[in-house]
Design an enzyme around this catalytic site. Structure first.
Site, PDB file in Angstrom:
ATOM      1  N   LYS A  13       6.337  12.133   3.476  1.00  0.00           N
ATOM      2  CA  LYS A  13       5.466  13.306   3.285  1.00  0.00           C
ATOM      3  C   LYS A  13       4.083  13.051   3.901  1.00  0.00           C
ATOM      4  O   LYS A  13       3.573  13.871   4.659  1.00  0.00           O
ATOM      5  CB  LYS A  13       5.316  13.638   1.785  1.00  0.00           C
ATOM      6  CG  LYS A  13       6.646  13.885   1.075  1.00  0.00           C
ATOM      7  CD  LYS A  13       6.457  14.205  -0.401  1.00  0.00           C
ATOM      8  CE  LYS A  13       5.878  13.078  -1.218  1.00  0.00           C
ATOM      9  NZ  LYS A  13       6.776  11.913  -1.409  1.00  0.00           N
ATOM     10  N   ARG A  88       4.373  18.432  -8.754  1.00  0.00           N
ATOM     11  CA  ARG A  88       5.441  17.511  -9.144  1.00  0.00           C
ATOM     12  C   ARG A  88       6.077  17.887 -10.471  1.00  0.00           C
ATOM     13  O   ARG A  88       6.991  17.212 -10.917  1.00  0.00           O
ATOM     14  CB  ARG A  88       4.843  16.119  -9.292  1.00  0.00           C
ATOM     15  CG  ARG A  88       4.982  15.257  -8.064  1.00  0.00           C
ATOM     16  CD  ARG A  88       4.153  14.032  -8.326  1.00  0.00           C
ATOM     17  NE  ARG A  88       4.702  12.840  -7.803  1.00  0.00           N
ATOM     18  CZ  ARG A  88       4.243  12.231  -6.721  1.00  0.00           C
ATOM     19  NH1 ARG A  88       3.289  12.768  -6.010  1.00  0.00           N
ATOM     20  NH2 ARG A  88       4.738  11.087  -6.353  1.00  0.00           N
ATOM     21  N   ARG A 127       6.169  -0.600   3.532  1.00  0.00           N
ATOM     22  CA  ARG A 127       4.966   0.176   3.889  1.00  0.00           C
ATOM     23  C   ARG A 127       3.715  -0.713   3.839  1.00  0.00           C
ATOM     24  O   ARG A 127       3.530  -1.506   2.916  1.00  0.00           O
ATOM     25  CB  ARG A 127       4.789   1.346   2.928  1.00  0.00           C
ATOM     26  CG  ARG A 127       3.457   2.059   3.151  1.00  0.00           C
ATOM     27  CD  ARG A 127       3.329   3.376   2.459  1.00  0.00           C
ATOM     28  NE  ARG A 127       3.827   3.389   1.106  1.00  0.00           N
ATOM     29  CZ  ARG A 127       4.140   4.503   0.444  1.00  0.00           C
ATOM     30  NH1 ARG A 127       3.987   5.671   1.010  1.00  0.00           N
ATOM     31  NH2 ARG A 127       4.584   4.449  -0.785  1.00  0.00           N
ATOM     32  N   ARG A 153       0.454  -1.280  -1.050  1.00  0.00           N
ATOM     33  CA  ARG A 153       0.133  -0.560  -2.286  1.00  0.00           C
ATOM     34  C   ARG A 153       0.704  -1.294  -3.488  1.00  0.00           C
ATOM     35  O   ARG A 153       1.813  -1.815  -3.429  1.00  0.00           O
ATOM     36  CB  ARG A 153       0.725   0.860  -2.216  1.00  0.00           C
ATOM     37  CG  ARG A 153      -0.301   1.916  -1.884  1.00  0.00           C
ATOM     38  CD  ARG A 153       0.321   3.220  -1.526  1.00  0.00           C
ATOM     39  NE  ARG A 153       1.146   3.807  -2.581  1.00  0.00           N
ATOM     40  CZ  ARG A 153       1.686   5.023  -2.508  1.00  0.00           C
ATOM     41  NH1 ARG A 153       1.482   5.765  -1.443  1.00  0.00           N
ATOM     42  NH2 ARG A 153       2.422   5.497  -3.484  1.00  0.00           N
ATOM     43  N   ARG A 164       9.818   5.424  -9.825  1.00  0.00           N
ATOM     44  CA  ARG A 164       9.245   6.660  -9.257  1.00  0.00           C
ATOM     45  C   ARG A 164      10.358   7.619  -8.826  1.00  0.00           C
ATOM     46  O   ARG A 164      10.234   8.837  -8.968  1.00  0.00           O
ATOM     47  CB  ARG A 164       8.341   6.316  -8.055  1.00  0.00           C
ATOM     48  CG  ARG A 164       6.993   5.773  -8.490  1.00  0.00           C
ATOM     49  CD  ARG A 164       6.337   4.894  -7.444  1.00  0.00           C
ATOM     50  NE  ARG A 164       6.114   5.527  -6.170  1.00  0.00           N
ATOM     51  CZ  ARG A 164       5.848   4.851  -5.044  1.00  0.00           C
ATOM     52  NH1 ARG A 164       5.779   3.523  -5.063  1.00  0.00           N
ATOM     53  NH2 ARG A 164       5.639   5.505  -3.928  1.00  0.00           N
TER      54      ARG A 164
HETATM   55  P1  AP5 Z   1       5.077   7.857   3.655  1.00  0.00           P
HETATM   56  O1  AP5 Z   1       4.769   8.871   4.698  1.00  0.00           O
HETATM   57  O2  AP5 Z   1       3.954   7.033   3.144  1.00  0.00           O
HETATM   58  O3  AP5 Z   1       5.927   8.533   2.485  1.00  0.00           O
HETATM   59  P2  AP5 Z   1       5.497   9.514   1.290  1.00  0.00           P
HETATM   60  O4  AP5 Z   1       6.587  10.492   1.110  1.00  0.00           O
HETATM   61  O5  AP5 Z   1       4.112  10.038   1.515  1.00  0.00           O
HETATM   62  O6  AP5 Z   1       5.556   8.443   0.148  1.00  0.00           O
HETATM   63  P3  AP5 Z   1       4.644   8.116  -1.129  1.00  0.00           P
HETATM   64  O7  AP5 Z   1       5.214   6.827  -1.686  1.00  0.00           O
HETATM   65  O8  AP5 Z   1       3.188   8.128  -0.796  1.00  0.00           O
HETATM   66  O9  AP5 Z   1       5.024   9.251  -2.032  1.00  0.00           O
HETATM   67  P4  AP5 Z   1       4.895   9.274  -3.527  1.00  0.00           P
HETATM   68  O10 AP5 Z   1       5.202  10.687  -3.759  1.00  0.00           O
HETATM   69  O11 AP5 Z   1       5.692   8.308  -4.304  1.00  0.00           O
HETATM   70  O12 AP5 Z   1       3.440   8.675  -3.742  1.00  0.00           O
HETATM   71  P5  AP5 Z   1       2.072   9.347  -4.151  1.00  0.00           P
HETATM   72  O13 AP5 Z   1       0.985   8.607  -3.514  1.00  0.00           O
HETATM   73  O14 AP5 Z   1       2.151  10.815  -3.978  1.00  0.00           O
HETATM   74  O15 AP5 Z   1       6.235   6.902   4.261  1.00  0.00           O
HETATM   75  C1  AP5 Z   1       6.709   5.797   3.516  1.00  0.00           C
HETATM   76  C2  AP5 Z   1       6.985   4.630   4.484  1.00  0.00           C
HETATM   77  O16 AP5 Z   1       8.065   4.990   5.343  1.00  0.00           O
HETATM   78  C3  AP5 Z   1       5.812   4.276   5.394  1.00  0.00           C
HETATM   79  O17 AP5 Z   1       5.783   2.895   5.601  1.00  0.00           O
HETATM   80  C4  AP5 Z   1       6.144   5.017   6.721  1.00  0.00           C
HETATM   81  O18 AP5 Z   1       5.607   4.350   7.854  1.00  0.00           O
HETATM   82  C5  AP5 Z   1       7.667   4.951   6.705  1.00  0.00           C
HETATM   83  N1  AP5 Z   1       8.291   6.106   7.343  1.00  0.00           N
HETATM   84  C6  AP5 Z   1       7.899   7.416   7.282  1.00  0.00           C
HETATM   85  N2  AP5 Z   1       8.740   8.194   7.983  1.00  0.00           N
HETATM   86  C7  AP5 Z   1       9.710   7.365   8.483  1.00  0.00           C
HETATM   87  C8  AP5 Z   1      10.864   7.576   9.293  1.00  0.00           C
HETATM   88  N3  AP5 Z   1      11.202   8.805   9.731  1.00  0.00           N
HETATM   89  N4  AP5 Z   1      11.638   6.508   9.590  1.00  0.00           N
HETATM   90  C9  AP5 Z   1      11.302   5.246   9.147  1.00  0.00           C
HETATM   91  N5  AP5 Z   1      10.214   4.991   8.395  1.00  0.00           N
HETATM   92  C10 AP5 Z   1       9.426   6.036   8.063  1.00  0.00           C
HETATM   93  O19 AP5 Z   1       2.066   9.076  -5.727  1.00  0.00           O
HETATM   94  C11 AP5 Z   1       1.884   7.781  -6.270  1.00  0.00           C
HETATM   95  C12 AP5 Z   1       1.725   7.898  -7.778  1.00  0.00           C
HETATM   96  O20 AP5 Z   1       0.575   8.714  -8.098  1.00  0.00           O
HETATM   97  C13 AP5 Z   1       2.886   8.571  -8.517  1.00  0.00           C
HETATM   98  O21 AP5 Z   1       3.903   7.637  -8.831  1.00  0.00           O
HETATM   99  C14 AP5 Z   1       2.164   9.111  -9.771  1.00  0.00           C
HETATM  100  O22 AP5 Z   1       1.932   8.088 -10.696  1.00  0.00           O
HETATM  101  C15 AP5 Z   1       0.823   9.561  -9.221  1.00  0.00           C
HETATM  102  N6  AP5 Z   1       0.797  10.986  -8.767  1.00  0.00           N
HETATM  103  C16 AP5 Z   1       0.507  11.423  -7.514  1.00  0.00           C
HETATM  104  N7  AP5 Z   1       0.557  12.760  -7.457  1.00  0.00           N
HETATM  105  C17 AP5 Z   1       0.888  13.188  -8.709  1.00  0.00           C
HETATM  106  C18 AP5 Z   1       1.113  14.472  -9.269  1.00  0.00           C
HETATM  107  N8  AP5 Z   1       1.013  15.599  -8.518  1.00  0.00           N
HETATM  108  N9  AP5 Z   1       1.439  14.542 -10.575  1.00  0.00           N
HETATM  109  C19 AP5 Z   1       1.540  13.434 -11.337  1.00  0.00           C
HETATM  110  N10 AP5 Z   1       1.354  12.170 -10.858  1.00  0.00           N
HETATM  111  C20 AP5 Z   1       1.025  12.057  -9.546  1.00  0.00           C
END
Ligand code: AP5
Length: 207
Positions: A13, A88, A127, A153, A164
């Site tokens: 994402k 979410r 990552r 991270r 997660r």
């Molecule tokens: P990346 O682009 O970083 O993936 P992402 O979908 O953004 O993953 P996140 O882990 O950031 O999502 P998340 O939803 O768990 O975390 P968030 O920070 O929102 O890609 C991942 C890896 O894959 C990278 O290394 C990239 O290079 C690689 N990659 C990408 N595309 C690729 C491809 N096509 N092929 C190969 N490799 C590829 O949330 C973290 C925490 O915050 C949650 O657990 C929760 O505690 C809290 N939180 C955040 N938002 C909320 C909310 N709205 N409500 C409640 N809690 C929340």
């Protein structure tokens, strides 16, 4: 345009939001990034976020919605946004509808990135991030430039990413029918090169 990039942790994402935001001329709004920024600042709220994030649990809706309300009031988000990692929960989706309606806006599309669990674990544990620019890399699929110091991270361990993913299945995936009922959901295969996935998103959006 108001676009939601939806999908499990590590689906790409954030990576894809960065690649399409300029063409769409809207900012990327990542609740995860905002929470990590609050944590770095060491604010009491940041410390609270940390407890949930480290455990792979969702942060309570009231706290997330406070952040989103403030973020959407900033001038750069006046014409639209790419929502990354938000909403979410059903409560967050309903609150977002209300926030946008008050600005005479609505969600235009929800792009779901489909990626299976085994790829997710591989992506998340590999990552790495540039602590200065925030740029995201992967040790194999998108390696950082030689010599750049990158960090991992705290919640990118296999144990936490599996937690997660469970949260995603239990609380976040059930948000989709809210948007399916409005005909807004576009499913995209998230497995492939970064460029291939970007192209699929563009074509799903009719660009
Ligand atoms: P990346 O682009 O970083 O993936 P992402 O979908 O953004 O993953 P996140 O882990 O950031 O999502 P998340 O939803 O768990 O975390 P968030 O920070 O929102 O890609 C991942 C890896 O894959 C990278 O290394 C990239 O290079 C690689 N990659 C990408 N595309 C690729 C491809 N096509 N092929 C190969 N490799 C590829 O949330 C973290 C925490 O915050 C949650 O657990 C929760 O505690 C809290 N939180 C955040 N938002 C909320 C909310 N709205 N409500 C409640 N809690 C929340």
């Amino acid at each position: 345009m108001d676009l939601i990039l939806f999908g499990p942790p590590g689906a790409g994402k954030g990576t894809q939001a960065t690649r399409i935001k300029e063409a769409l001329e809207v900012p990327q709004i990542s609740t995860g990034d905002m929470m990590r920024a609050a944590r770095r600042e060491g604010t009491p709220l940041g410390k609270k976020f940390d407890e949930y994030m480290q455990a792979g649990k969702l942060v309570p809706d009231s706290m997330v919605l406070e952040l989103m309300k403030e973020r959407l009031s900033k001038p750069d988000a006046a014409k639209g946004a790419i929502f990354d990692g938000f909403p979410r929960t059903k409560a967050q989706a309903e609150a977002l509808d209300e926030l946008l309606a008050a600005m005479d806006r609505k969600i235009d599309a929800v792009v779901v990135l489909d990626v299976p669990l085994e790829d997710i674990v591989d992506r998340v544990t590999g990552r790495r991030q540039d602590p200065t620019s925030g740029q995201v890399y992967h040790v194999r699929y998108n390696p950082p430039p030689a010599g750049l110091e990158v960090i991992q991270r705290k919640d990118d361990t296999e144990e936490v990413v599996r937690k997660r993913f469970e949260e995603y299945e239990a609380n976040t995936k059930p948000v989709l029918p809210h948007y399916e009922a409005k005909g807004l959901v576009k499913r995209v295969d998230g497995v492939g090169s970064l460029d291939e996935v970007t192209e699929r998103i563009r074509s799903a959006l009719g660009e």
